[in-house]
Design an enzyme around this catalytic site. Sequence first.
Site, PDB file in Angstrom:
ATOM      1  N   LYS A 164       0.838  -1.382  -0.084  1.00 30.73           N
ATOM      2  CA  LYS A 164      -0.063  -0.166   0.127  1.00 30.73           C
ATOM      3  C   LYS A 164       0.918   1.456   0.105  1.00 30.73           C
ATOM      4  O   LYS A 164       2.062   1.279   0.279  1.00 30.73           O
ATOM      5  CB  LYS A 164      -0.940  -0.113   1.035  1.00 30.73           C
ATOM      6  CG  LYS A 164      -1.835  -1.263   1.249  1.00 30.73           C
ATOM      7  CD  LYS A 164      -2.820  -1.166   2.199  1.00 30.73           C
ATOM      8  CE  LYS A 164      -3.802  -2.265   2.109  1.00 30.73           C
ATOM      9  NZ  LYS A 164      -5.024  -2.066   3.140  1.00 30.73           N
ATOM     10  N   TYR A 187     -12.134  -2.075  -4.362  1.00 35.16           N
ATOM     11  CA  TYR A 187     -12.881  -2.421  -3.274  1.00 35.16           C
ATOM     12  C   TYR A 187     -14.361  -2.275  -3.054  1.00 35.16           C
ATOM     13  O   TYR A 187     -14.883  -1.991  -1.952  1.00 35.16           O
ATOM     14  CB  TYR A 187     -12.182  -1.298  -2.144  1.00 35.16           C
ATOM     15  CG  TYR A 187     -10.757  -1.799  -1.561  1.00 35.16           C
ATOM     16  CD1 TYR A 187     -10.507  -2.993  -0.703  1.00 35.16           C
ATOM     17  CD2 TYR A 187      -9.765  -0.667  -1.998  1.00 35.16           C
ATOM     18  CE1 TYR A 187      -9.516  -3.078  -0.419  1.00 35.16           C
ATOM     19  CE2 TYR A 187      -8.336  -1.456  -1.423  1.00 35.16           C
ATOM     20  CZ  TYR A 187      -8.331  -2.456  -0.617  1.00 35.16           C
ATOM     21  OH  TYR A 187      -6.921  -2.755  -0.180  1.00 35.16           O
ATOM     22  N   ASN A 195      -2.184  -0.433   6.498  1.00 33.58           N
ATOM     23  CA  ASN A 195      -1.532  -1.594   7.104  1.00 33.58           C
ATOM     24  C   ASN A 195      -0.560  -2.598   6.109  1.00 33.58           C
ATOM     25  O   ASN A 195      -0.664  -3.525   6.337  1.00 33.58           O
ATOM     26  CB  ASN A 195      -2.921  -2.638   7.479  1.00 33.58           C
ATOM     27  CG  ASN A 195      -3.624  -3.052   6.564  1.00 33.58           C
ATOM     28  OD1 ASN A 195      -3.491  -2.565   5.256  1.00 33.58           O
ATOM     29  ND2 ASN A 195      -4.888  -3.508   6.600  1.00 33.58           N
ATOM     30  N   HIS A 226      -2.381  -5.583   1.420  1.00 37.77           N
ATOM     31  CA  HIS A 226      -3.348  -6.296   1.354  1.00 37.77           C
ATOM     32  C   HIS A 226      -3.415  -7.751   0.798  1.00 37.77           C
ATOM     33  O   HIS A 226      -2.180  -7.942   0.209  1.00 37.77           O
ATOM     34  CB  HIS A 226      -4.386  -5.619  -0.188  1.00 37.77           C
ATOM     35  CG  HIS A 226      -5.544  -6.223  -0.474  1.00 37.77           C
ATOM     36  ND1 HIS A 226      -6.769  -6.182   0.192  1.00 37.77           N
ATOM     37  CD2 HIS A 226      -5.705  -7.281  -1.622  1.00 37.77           C
ATOM     38  CE1 HIS A 226      -7.508  -7.183  -0.384  1.00 37.77           C
ATOM     39  NE2 HIS A 226      -6.843  -7.635  -1.310  1.00 37.77           N
ATOM     40  N   GLU A 281      -9.463 -10.549  -8.165  1.00 31.89           N
ATOM     41  CA  GLU A 281      -8.324  -9.355  -7.930  1.00 31.89           C
ATOM     42  C   GLU A 281      -7.274  -9.444  -8.727  1.00 31.89           C
ATOM     43  O   GLU A 281      -6.587  -8.744  -9.360  1.00 31.89           O
ATOM     44  CB  GLU A 281      -7.850  -9.267  -6.555  1.00 31.89           C
ATOM     45  CG  GLU A 281      -9.234  -8.782  -5.597  1.00 31.89           C
ATOM     46  CD  GLU A 281      -8.805  -8.899  -3.945  1.00 31.89           C
ATOM     47  OE1 GLU A 281      -9.837  -8.573  -3.299  1.00 31.89           O
ATOM     48  OE2 GLU A 281      -7.698  -9.436  -3.664  1.00 31.89           O
TER      49      GLU A 281
HETATM   50  P1  CMP Z   1      -7.262  -4.826   3.123  1.00 36.30           P
HETATM   51  O1  CMP Z   1      -6.898  -6.267   3.290  1.00 36.30           O
HETATM   52  O2  CMP Z   1      -6.766  -3.925   2.129  1.00 36.30           O
HETATM   53  O3  CMP Z   1      -8.870  -4.865   2.925  1.00 36.30           O
HETATM   54  C1  CMP Z   1      -9.893  -3.794   3.325  1.00 36.30           C
HETATM   55  C2  CMP Z   1      -9.120  -2.700   3.931  1.00 36.30           C
HETATM   56  O4  CMP Z   1      -9.998  -1.803   4.413  1.00 36.30           O
HETATM   57  C3  CMP Z   1      -8.242  -3.359   5.054  1.00 36.30           C
HETATM   58  O5  CMP Z   1      -7.090  -4.015   4.460  1.00 36.30           O
HETATM   59  C4  CMP Z   1      -8.074  -2.142   5.960  1.00 36.30           C
HETATM   60  O6  CMP Z   1      -6.968  -1.391   5.567  1.00 36.30           O
HETATM   61  C5  CMP Z   1      -9.097  -1.255   5.590  1.00 36.30           C
HETATM   62  N1  CMP Z   1      -9.992  -1.442   7.013  1.00 36.30           N
HETATM   63  C6  CMP Z   1     -10.675  -1.992   7.479  1.00 36.30           C
HETATM   64  N2  CMP Z   1     -11.384  -1.768   8.665  1.00 36.30           N
HETATM   65  C7  CMP Z   1     -11.209  -0.214   8.650  1.00 36.30           C
HETATM   66  C8  CMP Z   1     -11.651   0.747   9.440  1.00 36.30           C
HETATM   67  N3  CMP Z   1     -12.580   0.445  10.546  1.00 36.30           N
HETATM   68  N4  CMP Z   1     -11.073   1.841   9.319  1.00 36.30           N
HETATM   69  C9  CMP Z   1     -10.247   2.217   8.004  1.00 36.30           C
HETATM   70  N5  CMP Z   1      -9.965   1.226   7.193  1.00 36.30           N
HETATM   71  C10 CMP Z   1     -10.496   0.048   7.550  1.00 36.30           C
END
Ligand code: CMP
Length: 139
Positions: free
Chosen positions: A11, A51, A114, A117, A128
């Site tokens: 990311k 998404y 985070n 993904h 995806e």
């Molecule tokens: P990812 O694996 O990319 O899939 C969906 C993403 O949404 C997840 O990782 C997080 O980075 C993001 N996400 C999930 N919950 C929250 C939240 N409460 N606030 C902000 N981002 C979120």
Amino acid sequence: MSGNITLTMIKPMAVKKGFIGPILNKIAEGGFRIVAMKYTKLSLEQAQKFYEVHRERPFYGELTEFMSSGPIVAAVLEKDNAVQAYRDYIGATDPSKAEEGTIRKLYGTNLGMNAVHGSDSDENANIEANFFFPTSERY
Ligand code: CMP
């Protein structure tokens, strides 16, 4: 039967912090083979499409704006039971709750940023992977 591919993205914040190399190294150490990979940047529309399953969630706007804010690395990874194996390897969605040594614990900033993904099902892994890579770009 579980599939053998998953889709990952490094990311924007992890790219910005210089973690592409360390994360790719960690992916290799985990026994995941890179089938396809590209350094690219999503438009807001592309992030919204990627998404789509989260469209109704309160964080959808924040998530798609962040994911289109800078370059990412997208890759298809191969391993037996790839989706679950990679989810275990990257750790919990929230880096503060991820186990020591996982990619998100090592390189994540917070819940939204985070580090990486990982697909959450075989069905989504295929959707995806197709989003980024035609089969002619997989080796
Ligand atoms: P990812 O694996 O990319 O899939 C969906 C993403 O949404 C997840 O990782 C997080 O980075 C993001 N996400 C999930 N919950 C929250 C939240 N409460 N606030 C902000 N981002 C979120």
